[in-house]
Design a protein around this motif. Structure first.
Motif, mmCIF file in Angstrom:
data_model
loop_
_atom_site.group_PDB
_atom_site.id
_atom_site.type_symbol
_atom_site.label_atom_id
_atom_site.label_comp_id
_atom_site.label_asym_id
_atom_site.label_seq_id
_atom_site.Cartn_x
_atom_site.Cartn_y
_atom_site.Cartn_z
ATOM 1 N N LEU A 260 0.832 -1.210 0.000
ATOM 2 C CA LEU A 260 0.000 0.000 0.000
ATOM 3 C C LEU A 260 0.872 1.268 0.000
ATOM 4 O O LEU A 260 0.684 2.176 -0.828
ATOM 5 C CB LEU A 260 -0.902 -0.003 1.242
ATOM 6 C CG LEU A 260 -1.838 1.187 1.395
ATOM 7 C CD1 LEU A 260 -2.963 1.113 0.372
ATOM 8 C CD2 LEU A 260 -2.431 1.230 2.804
ATOM 9 N N GLY A 261 1.852 1.304 0.907
ATOM 10 C CA GLY A 261 2.670 2.502 1.068
ATOM 11 C C GLY A 261 3.481 2.815 -0.183
ATOM 12 O O GLY A 261 3.437 3.940 -0.697
ATOM 13 N N LEU A 262 4.203 1.804 -0.689
ATOM 14 C CA LEU A 262 5.043 2.051 -1.861
ATOM 15 C C LEU A 262 4.194 2.275 -3.111
ATOM 16 O O LEU A 262 4.563 3.067 -3.984
ATOM 17 C CB LEU A 262 6.023 0.896 -2.071
ATOM 18 C CG LEU A 262 7.085 0.750 -0.968
ATOM 19 C CD1 LEU A 262 8.078 -0.352 -1.304
ATOM 20 C CD2 LEU A 262 7.844 2.058 -0.752
ATOM 21 N N GLY A 263 3.049 1.583 -3.170
ATOM 22 C CA GLY A 263 2.139 1.768 -4.311
ATOM 23 C C GLY A 263 1.624 3.203 -4.359
ATOM 24 O O GLY A 263 1.680 3.868 -5.406
ATOM 25 N N VAL A 264 1.140 3.693 -3.219
ATOM 26 C CA VAL A 264 0.619 5.075 -3.159
ATOM 27 C C VAL A 264 1.730 6.059 -3.510
ATOM 28 O O VAL A 264 1.534 6.996 -4.293
ATOM 29 C CB VAL A 264 0.046 5.386 -1.747
ATOM 30 C CG1 VAL A 264 -0.209 6.878 -1.574
ATOM 31 C CG2 VAL A 264 -1.236 4.606 -1.516
ATOM 32 N N PHE A 265 2.929 5.806 -2.983
ATOM 33 C CA PHE A 265 4.030 6.740 -3.234
ATOM 34 C C PHE A 265 4.404 6.769 -4.712
ATOM 35 O O PHE A 265 4.616 7.840 -5.296
ATOM 36 C CB PHE A 265 5.254 6.356 -2.392
ATOM 37 C CG PHE A 265 6.397 7.311 -2.578
ATOM 38 C CD1 PHE A 265 6.392 8.542 -1.939
ATOM 39 C CD2 PHE A 265 7.460 7.009 -3.422
ATOM 40 C CE1 PHE A 265 7.418 9.458 -2.134
ATOM 41 C CE2 PHE A 265 8.489 7.906 -3.624
ATOM 42 C CZ PHE A 265 8.471 9.131 -2.979
ATOM 43 N N LYS A 266 4.461 5.567 -5.325
ATOM 44 C CA LYS A 266 4.863 5.497 -6.738
ATOM 45 C C LYS A 266 3.856 6.248 -7.622
ATOM 46 O O LYS A 266 4.236 7.041 -8.489
ATOM 47 C CB LYS A 266 4.949 4.024 -7.156
ATOM 48 C CG LYS A 266 5.624 3.847 -8.490
ATOM 49 C CD LYS A 266 5.849 2.392 -8.812
ATOM 50 C CE LYS A 266 6.485 2.303 -10.201
ATOM 51 N NZ LYS A 266 6.677 0.942 -10.630
ATOM 52 N N ILE A 267 2.581 5.999 -7.367
ATOM 53 C CA ILE A 267 1.537 6.673 -8.167
ATOM 54 C C ILE A 267 1.614 8.187 -7.944
ATOM 55 O O ILE A 267 1.558 8.980 -8.891
ATOM 56 C CB ILE A 267 0.139 6.131 -7.784
ATOM 57 C CG1 ILE A 267 0.019 4.670 -8.211
ATOM 58 C CG2 ILE A 267 -0.973 6.968 -8.422
ATOM 59 C CD1 ILE A 267 -1.163 3.938 -7.616
ATOM 60 N N ALA A 268 1.764 8.574 -6.675
ATOM 61 C CA ALA A 268 1.781 10.006 -6.345
ATOM 62 C C ALA A 268 2.983 10.699 -6.976
ATOM 63 O O ALA A 268 2.870 11.800 -7.521
ATOM 64 C CB ALA A 268 1.811 10.188 -4.833
ATOM 65 N N GLU A 269 4.146 10.035 -6.919
ATOM 66 C CA GLU A 269 5.354 10.629 -7.484
ATOM 67 C C GLU A 269 5.191 10.825 -8.994
ATOM 68 O O GLU A 269 5.541 11.879 -9.543
ATOM 69 C CB GLU A 269 6.546 9.718 -7.177
ATOM 70 C CG GLU A 269 7.879 10.357 -7.500
ATOM 71 C CD GLU A 269 9.044 9.382 -7.361
ATOM 72 O OE1 GLU A 269 8.808 8.178 -7.086
ATOM 73 O OE2 GLU A 269 10.184 9.817 -7.543
#
Lengths: 284, 269
Positions: A260-269
């Motif tokens: 969840l954390g890395l997924g959200v970060f990747k999309i957001a970045e």
């Protein structure tokens, strides 16, 4: 990216975080600062416990130790969430350096990891000081009974629970970084939301069994529940505790948090770069 | 004189308007300011429940939780405000304007009181409904008197801190941060302070919130009246009489010091 570049980025980010956190004060003032807030938090809960037990007419040393350990190790959550949540805001809007960091050969996520690891180091300092002074105040000065055998701690289990738990909290921190890249001026409330929710539902200071059934369902889904159970068992050795099952749940919920954390970060970045948010200015 | 008074009253209104408008323009802030305090105070109410403490202790936590909103407002939106203004470049505009600095602070305080009272009432109602807190209010006017005296004393303290924070950079930030949990502890936000060790009570007596909170709780939860809490009223009046002039003196002193040392317009300290 080359491993040496990653390691250099992480190392420099840890060093930078340490300098930013500490260079406003001399070491003694800094240590006091890192002690007073968590210690005051522990004393609040400790006094609630003592006063509540006093008016109820019963004092349970096992519950007190439960609360003492839970509240002390919750420092990791607060510190990591705070470090990672305000990071984007500080670097983008306050110091206006995020775009420069983004342009360097090192990746933004390794830089964030380094800054977060500095938060872990600070939290460890806070934890050690808080445990020491907490024991001094409750056990020595106030004569509170605490069923903790400090010489019988299961250090391998403690280290393993801490190691897995850090993965989980760092992953949640990356999620907050991702949300902060996409938004503005919500960094403080995000930290408070996550810390407050984990504090209420994570079985930090009271037994989760007292929550309503929907609350217990949330408790069972949170990695901090299993993190604190593992830590408590390593220190308190409660009877009838299934270590393997707890570790399994901790790993499973941590894997969920990492995805969840890395997924959200990747999309957001990705979206932040597309929408030109990397160097967005807020109020400065 | 009259012209000056009218100008400063306009300043109070203008700063109040900005505070009220700014504090309520973003719905996510409003929601956060209601939900976040509820999370922590719920944890403390559940802790009392686990210990089988009487239900009025839950009430102590709810009332304390509502007053947290005011203390946070005093710290971050009052004391640290000149630090923010300095960072955004507005402080110099305030200082060159032909107005009283106390009028600016008063406007901020009144705006903060309006905003925070709305949130505090919501927290009180939600907490009371969720946890079924027993209230025994006999004298509502006494409760209101205690509340207003507490708020005036707190914001007077905020004005004093504002002058101190005006000169500082990150130290101001860290000091405000440092004054959160320790004040929660010493002012007895989550438990009756008279059950604490004597040394702690001694430190607690230096904080106006301690006396205000104690009085408010005794009136609302224990059903006491003005005859029982007159000492709390007297202490709060003394706090106000000391803190307000002190704030004005400190503001002038720090402003002059800032001018001499050239620190009023420094950013990124």
């Amino acid at each position: 990216m080359a491993v040496s570049t990653i390691l250099r980025t992480v190392k420099q980010a840890i060093w930078l975080g340490w300098k930013i956190d500490t260079n406003w004060a001399d070491p003694l003032v800094f240590a006091i600062y890192y002690l007073i807030r968590p210690l005051a938090g522990l004393l609040i809960v400790g006094f609630i416990f003592l006063i509540g037990s006093g008016v109820a007419g019963t004092f349970n040393p096992d519950y007190f130790a439960f609360m003492f350990i839970g509240n002390s190790f919750f420092i990791y959550v607060v510190q990591i969430m705070m470090s990672m949540s305000i990071l984007i805001h500080e670097d983008r809007s306050h110091y206006e350096v995020l775009r420069h960091i983004y342009l360097t050969p090192g990746s933004l996520r390794w830089y964030i990891l380094g800054r977060a690891l500095n938060g872990v180091l600070n939290a460890t300092v806070s934890l050690i000081l808080t445990l020491g002074f907490g024991l001094l105040i409750f056990q020595v000065l106030l004569g509170v009974q605490m069923s903790i055998n400090w010489w019988g701690i299961d250090f391998p289990l403690l280290a393993l629970s801490l190691f897995i738990g850090m993965f989980c909290f760092l992953a949640l921190g990356f999620m907050l970084c991702g949300i902060n890249i996409m938004t503005s001026r919500v960094q403080f409330m995000l930290t408070e939301y996550v810390s407050g929710t984990l504090y209420l539902f994570g079985g930090v200071v009271f037994l989760p069994e007292i929550l309503p059934s929907w609350g217990q369902a949330i408790t069972n889904a949170l990695p901090i529940t299993y993190f604190l159970r593992g830590i408590r068992f390593a220190i308190l050795h409660q009877a009838g505790f299934d270590v393997q099952t707890n570790l399994l749940y901790l790993v499973l919920t941590t894997v969920g948090a990492v995805i969840l954390g890395l997924g959200v970060f990747k999309i957001a970045e990705h979206k932040a770069r597309k929408d030109g948010l990397i160097d967005r200015k807020e109020e400065y | 004189m009259r012209e000056q008074l009218i100008r400063n009253l306009k300043v109070v209104y203008a700063r109040l308007w900005v505070r009220v408008k700014g504090g309520n323009r973003e719905p996510e802030w409003l929601i956060a300011e209601l939900i976040i305090p509820m999370l922590t105070l719920s944890a403390y109410v559940y802790l009392y429940k686990m210990l089988n403490a009487p239900p009025e202790y839950g009430g102590f936590v709810i009332i304390g939780g509502t007053m947290v909103a005011f203390w946070s407002n005093v710290l971050w939106n009052m004391s640290a405000q000149f630090y923010w203004e300095k960072e955004t470049g507005s402080l110099e505009v305030y200082l060159v304007a032909p107005i009283s600095r106390m009028a600016i602070l008063l406007g901020m305080a009144l705006g903060g009181i309006v905003n925070t009272t709305l949130r505090a009432v919501a927290i009180l109602v939600a907490g009371a409904l969720i946890f079924q807190v027993p209230f025994a209010l006999q004298e509502p006017l006494t409760a209101l008197l205690m509340f207003f005296l507490t708020i005036i004393a707190l914001y007077a303290l905020g004005m004093l801190f504002a002058s101190l924070f005006m000169l500082y950079g990150r130290e101001a930030w860290h000091t405000a941060s440092l004054l959160q949990e320790p004040v929660y502890l010493f002012s007895g936000l989550y438990f009756p302070v008279n059950q604490l060790p004597f040394v702690v009570q001694l430190v607690a007596s230096l904080i106006p919130l301690t006396f205000g909170l104690d009085g408010i709780r005794r009136v609302i939860i224990l059903g006491e009246g003005i005859a029982d809490i007159w000492l709390n009223v007297a202490v709060l009046v003394v706090f106000i009489l000391i803190l307000l002039p002190l704030a004005k003196f400190a503001l002038n002193y720090m402003e002059n010091l800032g001018k001499k040392e050239g620190r009023l317009t420094l950013r990124w300290q």
